[in-house]
Design a protein around this motif. Structure first.
Motif, mmCIF file in Angstrom:
data_model
loop_
_atom_site.group_PDB
_atom_site.id
_atom_site.type_symbol
_atom_site.label_atom_id
_atom_site.label_comp_id
_atom_site.label_asym_id
_atom_site.label_seq_id
_atom_site.Cartn_x
_atom_site.Cartn_y
_atom_site.Cartn_z
ATOM 1 N N VAL A 106 0.932 -1.148 0.136
ATOM 2 C CA VAL A 106 0.193 -0.136 0.010
ATOM 3 C C VAL A 106 0.947 1.243 0.080
ATOM 4 O O VAL A 106 1.933 1.283 0.736
ATOM 5 C CB VAL A 106 -0.997 0.010 1.426
ATOM 6 N N VAL A 107 0.622 2.185 -0.825
ATOM 7 C CA VAL A 107 1.427 3.492 -1.078
ATOM 8 C C VAL A 107 0.554 4.370 -0.624
ATOM 9 O O VAL A 107 -0.659 4.540 -1.071
ATOM 10 C CB VAL A 107 2.011 3.756 -2.559
ATOM 11 N N LEU A 108 1.093 5.557 0.227
ATOM 12 C CA LEU A 108 0.220 6.482 0.707
ATOM 13 C C LEU A 108 1.033 7.546 1.244
ATOM 14 O O LEU A 108 2.253 7.362 1.270
ATOM 15 C CB LEU A 108 -0.619 5.952 1.807
ATOM 16 N N MET B 72 -9.073 4.215 5.202
ATOM 17 C CA MET B 72 -8.307 4.933 4.107
ATOM 18 C C MET B 72 -9.184 5.262 2.998
ATOM 19 O O MET B 72 -10.030 4.423 2.665
ATOM 20 C CB MET B 72 -7.007 4.505 3.857
ATOM 21 N N PRO B 73 -9.282 6.274 2.178
ATOM 22 C CA PRO B 73 -9.747 6.385 0.960
ATOM 23 C C PRO B 73 -8.764 5.849 0.195
ATOM 24 O O PRO B 73 -7.508 5.668 0.405
ATOM 25 C CB PRO B 73 -9.925 7.774 0.679
ATOM 26 N N PHE B 74 -9.166 4.994 -1.083
ATOM 27 C CA PHE B 74 -8.421 4.277 -2.041
ATOM 28 C C PHE B 74 -8.436 4.713 -3.350
ATOM 29 O O PHE B 74 -9.501 5.212 -3.790
ATOM 30 C CB PHE B 74 -8.698 2.530 -1.761
ATOM 31 N N ILE B 75 -7.193 4.624 -4.083
ATOM 32 C CA ILE B 75 -7.425 4.838 -5.353
ATOM 33 C C ILE B 75 -7.246 3.400 -6.367
ATOM 34 O O ILE B 75 -6.473 2.505 -5.652
ATOM 35 C CB ILE B 75 -5.954 5.612 -5.873
ATOM 36 N N ALA B 76 -7.961 3.324 -7.276
ATOM 37 C CA ALA B 76 -8.274 1.691 -7.790
ATOM 38 C C ALA B 76 -7.723 1.842 -9.270
ATOM 39 O O ALA B 76 -8.172 2.750 -9.944
ATOM 40 C CB ALA B 76 -9.686 1.408 -7.905
ATOM 41 N N ALA C 209 -4.864 6.072 -0.936
ATOM 42 C CA ALA C 209 -3.911 5.112 -0.749
ATOM 43 C C ALA C 209 -3.903 4.249 -1.906
ATOM 44 O O ALA C 209 -5.184 3.973 -2.627
ATOM 45 C CB ALA C 209 -3.962 4.132 0.575
ATOM 46 N N TYR C 210 -2.788 3.617 -2.474
ATOM 47 C CA TYR C 210 -2.851 2.872 -3.862
ATOM 48 C C TYR C 210 -2.116 1.713 -3.522
ATOM 49 O O TYR C 210 -1.108 1.436 -3.024
ATOM 50 C CB TYR C 210 -2.121 3.605 -4.724
ATOM 51 N N VAL C 211 -2.706 0.521 -3.999
ATOM 52 C CA VAL C 211 -2.356 -0.873 -3.851
ATOM 53 C C VAL C 211 -1.725 -1.191 -5.128
ATOM 54 O O VAL C 211 -2.366 -1.159 -6.160
ATOM 55 C CB VAL C 211 -3.649 -1.789 -3.667
ATOM 56 N N ALA C 212 -0.468 -1.615 -5.051
ATOM 57 C CA ALA C 212 0.256 -2.099 -6.328
ATOM 58 C C ALA C 212 1.263 -3.094 -5.944
ATOM 59 O O ALA C 212 1.596 -3.370 -4.647
ATOM 60 C CB ALA C 212 1.041 -0.607 -6.920
ATOM 61 N N LYS C 213 1.865 -3.640 -6.904
ATOM 62 C CA LYS C 213 2.798 -4.639 -6.667
ATOM 63 C C LYS C 213 4.301 -3.967 -6.319
ATOM 64 O O LYS C 213 4.630 -3.002 -6.630
ATOM 65 C CB LYS C 213 3.237 -5.277 -8.051
#
Length: 318
Positions: free
Chosen positions: A164-166, A198-202, A247-251
């Motif tokens: 998770v990137v934030l 958290m708010p997330f970015i998809a 927050a952004y979930v990425a590899k």
């Protein structure tokens, strides 16, 4: 009924399990179960006995033997046709993700073209979300799984996990004084549920739906994320993350490369590895389901496996 149905039933029979067959085929258990029910309805008799393990009925045994024979004969026919057409084939069209050129590709192509000057390699770009629709434009596609079930995949190398990137400003805005405690928890448990406020970015597809791996991550975590922003552009999403939108979930490997060595000590971004219940990221060469690989395809696949293993490549972005 078609060849794909036969391939799917063959996997179910060989694995004695719908879940294991789904994992092998990179399709969902639900779609595989529905396909099996439709086949049984079409031939008007049960093919399997549901249980642990799943076993074939007498009708299923007959169907399984016939399916194997049909598929084997079909592949023999494809091989013979490929052998005829391959005499004139000297071009290999390789697709790569439109969002990023795989960092290992220049070195791989240099070695491959030096060793095999008989093949002309053409590179095209293709969004992973649209890979299945564009499959007729390429021979092989370099990307990470999961992709659509319309493609078949050859694993080249196991990759890494997710993060998770934030931005700290976002964390402080959402959690206030609690953030220091929440941060200790996420670093310790690596559980995305710790950040459920958290708010997330998809990253999304053309239907404005989250891509499959994100859907799985949130479904397994058991909560519906609050989506503050979404797009099909990974770089745009990450830039919005840096600005504190969500927050952004990425590899993990992509995040590390994207921010390079300077991520340590940066004030505008933080990276938190998470444990997920989905398979590790896999680098794969994918191709249209049912297509027979030519000599050029097989040659490149072998070269790619050797290159990535020799150079200890760890992963790439999907």
């Amino acid at each position: 009924m078609n060849f794909r149905n036969l391939e799917y039933f063959r996997a179910i029979a060989e694995e004695n399990s719908i879940s294991k067959a789904a994992e092998r085929l990179h399709v969902s258990q639900q779609s595989l179960s529905e396909m099996l029910k439709k086949m049984e309805n079409e031939i008007e008799t049960p093919l399997v006995r549901r249980g642990h393990p799943m076993t074939l009925t007498p009708a299923g045994e007959v169907f399984f033997a016939a399916a194997k024979d049909i598929l084997d004969r079909y592949r023999m026919m494809q091989d013979e046709i490929a052998a005829i057409s391959e005499k004139d084939r000297v071009k290999l069209t390789l697709a790569v993700p439109s969002t990023e050129t795989p960092p290992f590709l220049p070195g791989l192509l240099t070695e491959f073209t030096a060793a095999h000057p008989e093949y002309e390699v053409k590179i095209i770009r293709c969004n992973p979300i649209e890979a299945a629709k564009c499959a007729r434009r390429f021979d092989l596609y370099f990307s990470t799984l999961p992709l659509g079930e319309e493609l078949e995949h050859i694993h080249i190398l196991e990759g890494g996990t997710y993060a998770v990137v934030l931005s700290p400003s976002l964390a402080n805005r959402v959690y206030g004084e609690r953030w220091s405690q929440v941060e200790r928890e996420i670093l310790g448990n690596k559980d995305i549920r710790t950040l459920r406020e958290m708010p997330f970015i998809a990253l999304c597809n053309q239907a404005n739906e989250m891509v499959l791996d994100l859907q799985i991550i949130f479904q397994k975590a058991g909560f519906e994320p609050n989506i503050a922003f979404q797009s099909g552009d990974s770089e745009l999403n990450l830039n919005m993350c840096v600005l504190g939108t969500g927050a952004y979930v990425a590899k993990m490997d992509y995040c590390e490369r994207r921010f390079s060595e300077s991520i340590v000590g940066r004030d505008d971004i933080r990276l938190y590895p998470i444990d997920t219940e989905i398979d590790p990221v896999v680098i794969a060469l994918s191709y249209r389901r049912g297509m027979r690989l030519t000599k050029a395809d097989r040659c490149f696949i072998s070269a790619a496996k050797k290159y990535l293993q020799d150079h200890h490549i760890q992963g790439m972005k999907g």
